[in-house]
Design a protein around this motif. Structure first.
Motif, short mmCIF file in Angstrom:
data_model
loop_
_atom_site.label_atom_id
_atom_site.label_comp_id
_atom_site.label_asym_id
_atom_site.label_seq_id
_atom_site.Cartn_x
_atom_site.Cartn_y
_atom_site.Cartn_z
N PHE A 55 55.80 -27.51 25.18
CA PHE A 55 56.68 -27.08 24.09
C PHE A 55 56.82 -25.57 24.05
O PHE A 55 57.89 -25.05 23.75
N LEU B 42 59.35 -24.82 26.73
CA LEU B 42 60.75 -25.15 26.46
C LEU B 42 61.31 -24.32 25.32
O LEU B 42 62.42 -24.54 24.86
N GLY B 43 60.54 -23.33 24.88
CA GLY B 43 61.11 -22.36 23.96
C GLY B 43 61.00 -22.77 22.51
O GLY B 43 61.89 -22.48 21.71
N LEU B 44 59.90 -23.43 22.15
CA LEU B 44 59.72 -23.74 20.74
C LEU B 44 59.38 -22.46 19.99
O LEU B 44 58.50 -21.72 20.41
N PRO B 45 60.06 -22.19 18.90
CA PRO B 45 59.74 -20.98 18.16
C PRO B 45 58.28 -20.99 17.72
O PRO B 45 57.71 -22.04 17.44
N PHE C 142 59.92 -18.44 23.38
CA PHE C 142 61.10 -18.42 22.50
C PHE C 142 61.58 -16.99 22.31
O PHE C 142 62.78 -16.70 22.43
N ILE C 143 60.64 -16.09 22.02
CA ILE C 143 61.03 -14.70 21.80
C ILE C 143 61.70 -14.15 23.06
O ILE C 143 62.76 -13.51 22.99
N ALA D 66 65.09 -15.96 23.60
CA ALA D 66 66.05 -15.65 22.54
C ALA D 66 66.55 -14.22 22.68
O ALA D 66 67.74 -13.95 22.53
N GLY E 110 54.00 -15.16 20.21
CA GLY E 110 55.16 -15.72 19.55
C GLY E 110 55.24 -15.33 18.09
O GLY E 110 56.31 -15.14 17.54
N LEU E 111 54.07 -15.20 17.49
CA LEU E 111 54.06 -14.85 16.07
C LEU E 111 54.11 -13.34 15.86
O LEU E 111 54.67 -12.85 14.89
#
Lengths: 699, 534, 101
Positions: free
Chosen positions: B414, B417-420, B425-426, B429, B510-511
């Protein structure tokens, strides 16, 4: 005074943060609680949502209709000149949704403690449920599009986890994959739209973009729907203001539309929702009926100012079509939850349509009322399914506990459940004195008002909307009759089965009562016949929306409901006889409905299979063409090397060998003269002398 | 002692030590290696904390702004009339390299931990491993093109042997394919490098120089030289600077890899042992991206600007083509390998956008992919070690017997696959943000490009979830029957300790993406300004 | 009248016969005889050409000297042949090829 207001705001923000983060905290706690089946986890999650509920009620009372916008943000990170914020934006819409989500989640949590009590994955269930609540609550309060997207995907992710909760069931994991991938289509749509908006306006802030003084509103007004970038960066070409083609504004709309269609299960991305019923029923009640699927409508509400007339018409058409299509499918399904799933799709279609026709506040009103009665219906379905599973397990039968063809007569065994189902069902149909009447009539009336003077084609939308209402009445009564009236159909096949079923304990009863109360009119309006007197409608009312009295306010509700009652009576008469199939199963319309309009088959044949084939084709391309090229280069290299080797051996070496051979043969020839035979020496001397002599003479 | 020098050359010293230690101590080699990588990690974290922010420390094209710099004359030859040949030992870092440097150090620790699976010829393995370690760190620190090139070539040799000797069934094929592919690129790079050397003069000493920083300044080019901006020299009828750019780009594009220069990657990954796969995917691919940013785009900015459309195009093609290929794979490792192709496409797209968002996104994506591909390959290695099979269709319902393993797989999939909430994801995006912003700030990329790129995100979900569904969910059904069932034990302590930091890191990044963005931002802004001034 | 030419012809014949014997005979003695014949052919030439040196008769003098010398060398040669025979049990010059390489 300002200081005082700020202090209150700060407190509100803190409350909001607490309300959002409590479920997250519960999720984290549940992760570390040992064991697979620890009752504490259920209580942790429920308490978290309870506190969150209380907090959001407080926030609601502070923000609702004060006209005061609570907005606070903190810097999160910086990329180049872009500053990303984490922030909270509280206006009427967000506090309403905050409260709604909590109010629905709380009974579902209580219900789940009973519903899942024997499941091996109890801990996991409550962890995931809390995680979902966190992401859903975050979704409604965030203040910028980046965070919105994050929460948007997280609700999809938690929905994925919960649909596939029973991961050893093949159908469940198929369903959650399908749900996530279809939602992903919406996600990239949303991402595209967000990024186009960002690229044009250079901000993610929802309030700046779509708020009361939004730049999009201003720009749309001044430029007849086209977007101009207000760009003033150091890299802009000076003197040239950047102009976005309207095609890209439309693409942004399509992106938003896809997002809505995926999350709120609108045509053409609706097929995941019926399959998502593979998850636990409590999950279906919370996520796939009341909250997450409404997020699409919520998104429409958030970004409403960006749409122009054509785009709103598209929304209306798609919403109306979805409502109608899903209602027709619901007519013939035999799986209890599938019927409810299609009715959810149908009702969401109403909401999207309402957005499209400009009935902004009615749409959100319907969202709220629908959440209550649909959640109620799902909880009822859960109880029924559990009891049917009990019958199955007690008597060791091989039946599908969700098939309504096996049910019947449950009214007597489960009176409370029956009453709850009746209230929920009537609210779904939209009969007077229910909340569904208030919100649905609002939509229908405004649909007629909207189509006024636009030509007969536009009349189709209210016409189909009303047709859908009657279809709804039919399938709801079919459902309730088949499940609760008559006698248990199973007895026909298995006459000797024992029944030990009932309504269940307080954990079932309390949520049902609570939600049933929420499905009645007094919660929303003291006047049971007029949606315009509802406090909720007023709170959402936007300036510029259609309003006013009219003929439709009388004709539409009266006409619709009289005919609805007729339909109800007809359906009851048909199904109370308990024939398995009162209608022909071979007609084309029946098959279209029973096969859910063949969407799955079409998608599989024209999208899934070609994409997979394309994957294999590219792999073959990789293997054959690219690797083939590399290999042929390698072979060419090898061939060249062989040629070089041959040249080396036979030409260059050959030349050397030739020289050697010549020298050698000369040497051998000369050697012969030195055989050690003196006479030879003399002889050769003689010959040489003669030769020299002859040569000198000749020359 | 300069900390970077220490960082680069510690592993080679240890490699010497291991080489002279008797083979009977071989059980200890892995601990020595692990300790070395941990020491390196400690040093890089120290560098990270000491790294100064601010526009005056942006680096990029100002020699004085680089940090932890060391410059020593290395090869000095007096060539009489031709001037002096001057090659420096010149290392230093700026924002473009710091994040990748720390990521590299961490990935090396993980790779060392993954080396537990190696059973044969330990001495050779760890010596080669440490040489590779030195080379990759050296690449990220070098500021002298010649030094860079040496480290760059030095990577090939250990990798060739590591794949060729400790690899799977078709290891020789994979090793030679990898070697030839990369060599093909770097040979031409050598020519361009020499061309650049002959064109550029150090303004201080007046000698020709290999310094990348001097090469970035058009004023340093001798008038009339091959690569001078003003001279408009041609090679084979094409502008010389375009040729130089394209050649360098091909060299690095092979490393990234971009379609259609990528076919070495699946083979190399599938055949390589787990630690080497980790280094390949985690670090080697990033060297390609780093090279494109610092060398290709840095030295030929105006060409990059003019050809940005094509760069973006190649990026988009890589994204979609890699994803489609991943969808068709039956081998877990090969699927991951193709997903790398797809993910690295975002890097190229971000670079091509020539915006701060895009470039930051590209760097973030590289860092994130470093961690995630490491995690993915480690996970693939776990299952391969147990049953020596990686066929996706040979497993079903693994979640029932390996719940912890499955949790980590779910996290890794996950996150990928770019889950925020996860770093990918960052990265993705912001690469896309940059690409979307490009039409409005510099007009390089059209809007449809990022739209097509985002389809790759969708396909990413498709292949990861499909794999998840096929391998891990459903009822338990293994090709190897009960033998496999007993062999497939859940994760042990070492594996958990390896995976946990990776999972946490990708979550933390990510956070709190500012952990990366905060350090690279000044350099990125300076770099984009440098590009914009062209 | 016997002219100088006649002497020269006889001498040439002698030389040729001697030469022929040297290269063709299988017996070292016969080869030696051939050498003697060649030598005598040469001596005859000297005597014949001495008509141009009527004062000193150098030709005749050298002829005498050569005859004496030839006798001596023949003796030496015969001794060598004798020794060769002792060594090889043959005096065929063709089979004595130790001089070869």
């Amino acid at each position: 005074m300002n200081n005082f207001l700020q202090a209150i705001d700060t407190l509100t923000i803190k409350f909001t943060l607490a309300a959002v983060l409590l479920p997250l905290l519960a999720f984290l706690i549940n992760l570390v609680i040992p064991g697979k089946h620890n009752k504490i986890t259920g209580w942790v999650s429920t308490l978290a949502i309870l506190f969150s509920c209380v907090l959001s009620a407080t926030i609601f009372s502070k923000v609702w209709n004060t006209g005061h916008l609570v907005h606070q943000q903190f810097a999160w990170f910086t990329v180049g000149e872009t500053q990303a914020y984490v922030g909270v934006l509280l206006n009427n819409l967000s506090v309403l949704m905050l409260l709604l989500v909590n109010l629905i989640a709380l009974p579902v949590h209580i219900y789940s403690m009973a519903y899942m009590k024997d499941d091996a994955g109890y801990n996991r269930y409550f962890s995931f449920l809390s995680f979902f609540c966190f992401s859903m609550l975050a979704l409604v309060v965030v203040d910028n599009l980046v965070l919105f997207y994050i929460a948007w995907e997280l609700v999809g992710f938690s929905s994925y986890l919960l649909i596939g909760f029973w991961f050893s069931r093949h159908k469940a994991v198929q369903a959650n994959k399908k749900a996530f991938i279809m939602n992903r289509i919406g996600d990239i749509g949303l991402l595209t739209a967000i990024l186009i908006i960002y690229a044009t306006f250079h901000t993610f802030d929802i309030n700046i973009l779509f708020g009361d003084h939004s730049i999009i509103k201003a720009i749309t007004v001044y430029n007849r729907g086209e977007w101009y970038s207000p760009l003033t960066g150091s890299f802009t070409i000076p003197g040239v203001s950047y102009h976005l083609d309207d095609i890209w504004q439309f693409v942004a709309f399509i992106g938003i539309f896809l997002a809505v269609a995926a999350k709120s299960a609108q045509f053409p991305l609706h097929t995941w929702l019926p399959d998502a019923m593979e998850g636990p029923t409590s999950v279906s009640a919370l996520i796939h009926a009341a909250t997450m699927v409404a997020a699409g409508v919520f998104l429409l509400g958030r970004v409403y100012p960006m749409f122009n007339g054509i785009e709103l018409n598209i929304l209306a058409i798609v919403g109306c079509f979805t409502a109608f299509m899903a209602a027709t499918v619901a007519l013939t399904q035999n799986d209890l939850k599938r019927i409810l799933a299609y009715s959810t799709i149908s009702q969401l279609g109403y909401m999207v349509m309402a957005m499209g026709i400009g009935a902004y506040s009615s749409s959100l009103f319907h969202l709220v009322t629908h959440a209550f009665f649909k959640c109620l219906l799902f909880l009822v379905a859960g109880i029924v399914i559990h009891q049917m599973a009990h019958i199955r397990d007690d008597n060791k039968l091989d039946i599908d506990p969700q098939n309504i063809q096996n049910m019947g007569g449950l009214r007597k065994k489960m009176p409370l459940t029956f009453i709850a189902a009746l209230i929920g069902g009537l609210a779904l149909i939209g009969l007077p004195f229910t909340s569904g009447y208030l919100s649905k009539d609002g939509i229908l009336i405004q649909a007629f008002q909207w189509s006024q003077g636009k030509g007969w084609l536009f009349m189709l939308i209210p016409a189909f909307a009303i047709l859908t209402t009657w279809l709804t009445a039919f399938y709801v009564i079919r459902l309730i009759t088949k499940v609760f009236f008559g006698d248990l159909k199973l007895r026909e096949r298995f006459p000797n089965i024992k029944l030990h079923i009932g309504d269940g304990g307080w954990r079932y009863a309390v949520p049902l009562l609570f939600l049933a109360a929420g499905s009645l009119f007094p919660v929303f309006s003291f006047n049971p016949f007029s949606y315009e007197h509802s406090w909720l409608y007023h709170g959402m009312f936007q300036t510029g929306a259609t309003a006013g009295e009219g003929l439709f306010h009388v004709i539409v509700p009266v006409g619709v409901n009289i005919f609805s009652v007729l339909v109800i009576y007809a359906a009851y008469r048909i199904y109370a006889k308990q024939k398995t199939n009162p209608f022909s199963q071979t007609s084309m319309l029946y098959r279209l409905s029973a096969n859910e309009w063949y969407f799955d088959e079409i998608y599989k044949k024209y999208i899934v299979v070609p994409v997979l084939a394309m994957g294999r084709a590219t792999f073959r391309l990789d293997r054959r063409v690219i690797d083939g090229f590399i290999h042929s280069v390698a072979y060419a290299g090898m061939a060249l090397a062989k040629a070089a080797m041959w040249t080396d051996r036979y030409i260059i070496d050959g030349f050397l060998n030739l020289i050697v051979a010549v020298v050698q043969s000369i040497g051998n020839f000369a050697r012969r003269f030195q055989g050690g035979k003196v006479q030879y020496y003399i002889y050769s001397m003689l010959v040489v002398i003669l030769v020299i002599f002859i040569l000198t003479t000749l020359i | 002692m300069n900390i970077l020098t220490l960082l680069i050359f510690t592993p080679i010293l240890v490699a010497f030590v291991i080489a002279v230690l008797p083979s009977s101590w071989r059980a200890g080699f892995k601990y020595i290696t692990l300790a070395t990588t941990l020491v390196q990690l400690g040093m890089s974290i120290w560098i990270y904390t000491q790294f100064k922010n601010g526009a005056s420390f942006a680096g990029v094209n100002h020699e004085g702004q680089f940090q932890f710099m060391q410059k020593l004359p290395w090869i000095n030859l007096d060539l009489g009339a031709m001037g002096k040949m001057q090659i420096d030992y010149f290392v230093g870092i700026d924002g473009l390299s710091i994040a990748l440097l720390v990521m590299t150090s961490l990935v090396l620790v993980i790779a060392a931990l993954a080396s537990w699976e190696i059973k044969s010829n330990l001495k050779g393995f760890f010596v080669l491993f440490l040489i590779l370690d030195m080379a990759v760190i050296g690449v990220f620190c070098s500021l002298d093109f010649f030094l860079f090139y040496i480290f760059y070539e030095l990577m090939l040799l250990p990798l060739y042997f590591l794949i060729g000797m400790w690899g799977g069934a078709r290891r020789e094929y994979a090793a030679i394919k990898f070697f030839l592919y990369t060599l093909f690129g770097s040979v031409f790079m050598l020519l361009v490098m020499i061309g650049l050397y002959l064109s550029v003069k150090d303004p201080v000493t007046g000698n020709h120089t290999f310094s990348m920083i001097q090469m970035m300044n058009p004023a340093n080019y001798e008038s009339g030289s091959v690569f001078s901006v003003l001279s408009h020299a041609t090679i084979l009828g094409m502008p010389a600077r375009t040729v130089g750019f394209v050649v360098l780009f091909i060299a690095f594009a092979i490393k990234v890899p971009v379609v259609p220069l990528h076919t070495w990657l699946p083979d190399a990954h599938v055949e390589a042992p787990t630690p080497v796969s980790i280094i390949l995917a985690g670090i080697l691919l990033k060297i390609g991206g780093y090279g494109i940013i610092r060398i290709c785009v840095g030295i030929f900015p105006e060409i990059a600007h003019a050809d940005a459309y094509w760069l973006g195009m190649i990026g988009v093609i890589s994204i979609i083509y890699g994803a489609l290929n991943a969808l068709a794979q039956q081998d877990l490792k090969r699927m991951i390998a193709y997903s790398s192709v797809s993910h690295m496409g975002f890097v190229l797209l971000g670079i091509a956008s020539m915006t701060t968002e895009g470039l930051s996104g590209a760097v973030m994506q590289m860092v994130s992919h470093g961690f995630l591909s490491t995690m993915l390959f480690f996970l693939a290695g776990v299952i391969y070690n147990r049953v020596h099979d990686r066929g996706i269709n040979h497993f079903r319902g693994l979640a029932a017997i390996m719940p912890k393993y499955t949790s980590f797989v779910v996290i890794a999939f996950f996150a990928s696959l770019g889950l925020p909430g996860f770093s990918a994801f960052i990265g993705e995006a912001f690469s896309l943000t940059g690409a979307f912003k490009s039409p409005s700030v510099n007009g390089l990329l059209p809007y449809w490009m990022p739209v097509c790129g985002s389809v790759g995100i969708l396909l990413g979900a498709a292949y990861f979830l499909w794999t998840l569904q096929r391998m891990f969910f459903g009822t338990l059904n293994l090709k190897g029957g009960s033998v496999w069932k007993t062999a497939l034990a859940d994760l042990n302590i070492r594996e958990k300790l390896t995976l946990l930091p990776l999972a946490l890191l990708t979550l933390v990044l990510g956070l709190m993406p500012s952990l990366v963005f905060g350090k690279i931002n000044d350099s990125v802004v300076a770099f984009i300004q440098f590009l914009g001034s062209k | 009248m016997i002219s100088l030419t006649d002497f020269l012809v006889v001498s040439a014949v002698l030389f040729c016969v001697g030469l022929y014997m040297i290269v063709s005979k299988q017996n070292a003695i016969q080869v030696l005889i051939g050498i003697e014949l060649m030598l005598n052919g040469a001596i005859l030439n000297m005597v014949a050409f001495s008509k141009y040196d009527r004062i000193n008769n150098g030709g005749q003098m050298f002829a005498l000297f050569a005859i004496v010398l030839a006798a001596a060398t023949t003796a030496v040669a015969l001794a060598i042949i004798l020794n060769v025979y002792k060594q090889y049990k043959t005096i065929d010059p063709g089979s004595i090829n130790k001089l070869g390489d």
